[in-house]
Design a protein around this motif. Structure first.
Motif, PDB file in Angstrom:
ATOM      1  N   LEU A 125      -2.839  -0.303   7.164  1.00 54.88           N
ATOM      2  CA  LEU A 125      -3.707  -0.426   5.994  1.00 54.88           C
ATOM      3  C   LEU A 125      -5.004   0.383   6.144  1.00 54.88           C
ATOM      4  O   LEU A 125      -5.689   0.653   5.158  1.00 54.88           O
ATOM      5  CB  LEU A 125      -4.062  -1.903   5.755  1.00 54.88           C
ATOM      6  CG  LEU A 125      -2.889  -2.847   5.457  1.00 54.88           C
ATOM      7  CD1 LEU A 125      -3.380  -4.287   5.396  1.00 54.88           C
ATOM      8  CD2 LEU A 125      -2.210  -2.459   4.157  1.00 54.88           C
TER       9      LEU A 125
ATOM     10  N   ASN B 202       0.806  -1.220   0.000  1.00 55.95           N
ATOM     11  CA  ASN B 202       0.000   0.000   0.000  1.00 55.95           C
ATOM     12  C   ASN B 202       0.843   1.277   0.000  1.00 55.95           C
ATOM     13  O   ASN B 202       0.370   2.353   0.353  1.00 55.95           O
ATOM     14  CB  ASN B 202      -0.947   0.014   1.207  1.00 55.95           C
ATOM     15  CG  ASN B 202      -0.186  -0.039   2.521  1.00 55.95           C
ATOM     16  OD1 ASN B 202       0.748  -0.820   2.677  1.00 55.95           O
ATOM     17  ND2 ASN B 202      -0.597   0.787   3.483  1.00 55.95           N
TER      18      ASN B 202
ATOM     19  N   ASP C  14      -9.986   6.169   0.058  1.00 62.25           N
ATOM     20  CA  ASP C  14      -8.548   5.990   0.329  1.00 62.25           C
ATOM     21  C   ASP C  14      -7.936   7.317   0.740  1.00 62.25           C
ATOM     22  O   ASP C  14      -8.176   8.354   0.094  1.00 62.25           O
ATOM     23  CB  ASP C  14      -7.813   5.459  -0.909  1.00 62.25           C
ATOM     24  CG  ASP C  14      -8.120   3.989  -1.161  1.00 62.25           C
ATOM     25  OD1 ASP C  14      -8.504   3.308  -0.194  1.00 62.25           O
ATOM     26  OD2 ASP C  14      -7.974   3.538  -2.318  1.00 62.25           O
TER      27      ASP C  14
ATOM     28  N   ARG D  35      -4.308   4.339   2.706  1.00 61.89           N
ATOM     29  CA  ARG D  35      -5.078   3.614   3.724  1.00 61.89           C
ATOM     30  C   ARG D  35      -6.583   3.820   3.507  1.00 61.89           C
ATOM     31  O   ARG D  35      -7.014   4.883   3.046  1.00 61.89           O
ATOM     32  CB  ARG D  35      -4.699   4.095   5.131  1.00 61.89           C
ATOM     33  CG  ARG D  35      -3.278   3.695   5.532  1.00 61.89           C
ATOM     34  CD  ARG D  35      -2.954   4.131   6.934  1.00 61.89           C
ATOM     35  NE  ARG D  35      -2.824   5.584   7.060  1.00 61.89           N
ATOM     36  CZ  ARG D  35      -2.600   6.228   8.207  1.00 61.89           C
ATOM     37  NH1 ARG D  35      -2.516   5.537   9.336  1.00 61.89           N
ATOM     38  NH2 ARG D  35      -2.483   7.540   8.241  1.00 61.89           N
TER      39      ARG D  35
END
Length: 411
Positions: free
Chosen positions: A76, A45, A95, A63
């Motif tokens: 995350l 990520n 996100d 995240r």
């Protein structure tokens, strides 16, 4: 500052080691991602953006926004309340991308990253050197003597790469000092303990072939072909050449006007005596040419046994054999035939085969005399006592006895 120092360190290394940009980017990203994996458990990520030319490094983490009570993995996921602090417009499921400062990882992580980066770059550089010289096998390289050891010499090329010239691959009369320029051929390249080991040679026949290519344009252009080379480094060499163009004399082209072309090769090889032979499919003629400078009278060929009996006038026998048998040995290797030299008796010359003396002279002594081209009593007497001792390695008393036996035959 730690980010910038890290990239600056790499930029300096890049200038010294000449690594292409694409490879550099790949190495940098791999190293950074390995640290992220250790720090956060995953790097999937993260976006790593590197500009090595400017020394810029940016790391962004993505995240997912979740409810505060559903937060399980801070790496995350990000809670809605935290996301709202960044931007009040964030909603669940979106996100959030925020920049990660590398200095927050701690000084130890940065130190480890620097060490890993240096190790990867060094490994990459070694691979580059290995691949570069692997493609140079069979080519001549020039370097400078850096260090001299008992069994080998360390040579540095223009890029400070280390090359080794073993004592066994040096011409016996080679003598080098630190700082001397050396030319040699690359014979072997391998990795030993993760380091490229580059071996050179000045005794290889290929070294002589490459020197001819440098000095003789017709060979470089393919108008003249080197069929075979046999040499005893520093002593003598025989080179068989052939031209497919009848207008070109291959031997003359290789030697040059008044030896101008071959002179440089001879000087490079410490005055090695080089015979250039015109190759031919006519075995008899080829053997005669290979025995240069001796003038052969006649030749008898045994194709099945790959043997050749060569007959010469008495004054040509020693020329055909050469010092220590070197000339006839090289001629045999060049032609692929085992050559035996015989003295041709004069028509009015009364002579006796040395085989007739087998009751007085041991068989091994007779074989020793034949090996230097003496197959008759007069051919032995034709040589001086000192020459017989030197060329046959027989004891002085034995030689004296042989001379006395043969002289008594003609009294």
């Amino acid at each position: 500052m730690d980010n910038l120092n890290l990239i600056d360190t790499f930029s300096e290394f890049k200038e010294l080691k000449n690594i292409d940009r694409a490879t550099m980017m790949s190495v940098l990203e791999d190293v950074f991602r390995s640290v992220l994996q250790k720090q956060f458990g995953t790097d999937e990520n993260f976006d790593v953006i590197i500009n090595p030319d400017k020394g810029d490094l940016e790391i962004f983490r993505n995240r997912e926004v979740v409810k505060d009570e559903d937060l399980e993995d801070p790496n995350l996921q990000i809670s809605l309340s935290e996301a709202k602090k960044i931007d009040s417009d964030y909603e669940l499921g979106e996100d959030v991308t925020d920049e990660v400062s590398f200095k927050d990882f701690g000084r130890r992580a940065i130190l480890n990253l620097r060490q890993n980066l240096a190790a990867r770059i060094l490994e990459l550089e070694k691979d580059n050197i290995y691949n570069e010289y692997k493609s140079k096998i069979g080519q001549i390289v020039t370097g400078e003597v850096y260090q001299i050891w008992k069994r080998e010499i360390l040579i540095l090329d223009d890029e400070e790469n280390e090359l080794l010239l073993p004592k066994t691959e040096q011409i016996p009369s080679d003598f080098f000092r630190k700082g001397d320029s050396v030319r040699a051929i690359v014979t072997n390249v391998e990795m030993r303990n993760s380091n490229p080991m580059i071996m050179l040679s000045r005794t290889s026949p290929d070294f002589l072939a490459r020197l001819f290519e440098l000095e003789v344009p017709e060979i470089y252009d393919g108008l003249i072909t080197i069929k075979k080379i046999e040499r005893v480094p520093g002593e003598r060499a025989k080179v068989a050449v052939e031209s497919y163009d009848e207008r070109i004399d291959p031997v003359g082209a290789c030697v040059g006007m008044k030896g101008s072309r071959i002179h440089g090769i001879v000087r490079e090889l410490k005055n090695e005596n080089i015979d250039v032979v015109n190759y031919t499919n006519n075995v008899q003629l080829y053997i005669q040419r290979a025995l240069n400078p001796a003038q052969v009278t006649s030749t008898r060929i045994n194709e099945e046994a790959r043997k050749a009996d060569v007959f010469l006038r008495p004054d040509q026998v020693s020329l055909a054999i050469g010092k220590g048998g070197l000339n006839i040995r090289l001629a045999s290797r060049l032609t692929g035939y085992e050559i035996d030299v015989y003295r041709e008796a004069e028509e009015d010359d009364e002579d006796v085969s040395i085989d007739e003396f087998s009751d007085e002279i041991d068989e091994w002594i007779i074989r020793s005399l034949k090996s230097i081209g003496c197959d008759t009593a007069r051919s032995v007497l034709h040589l001086s006592r000192e020459e017989l001792i030197k060329r046959t390695d027989l004891e002085e008393e034995t030689v004296d006895e042989i001379i006395e036996i043969f002289q008594s035959e003609f009294e």
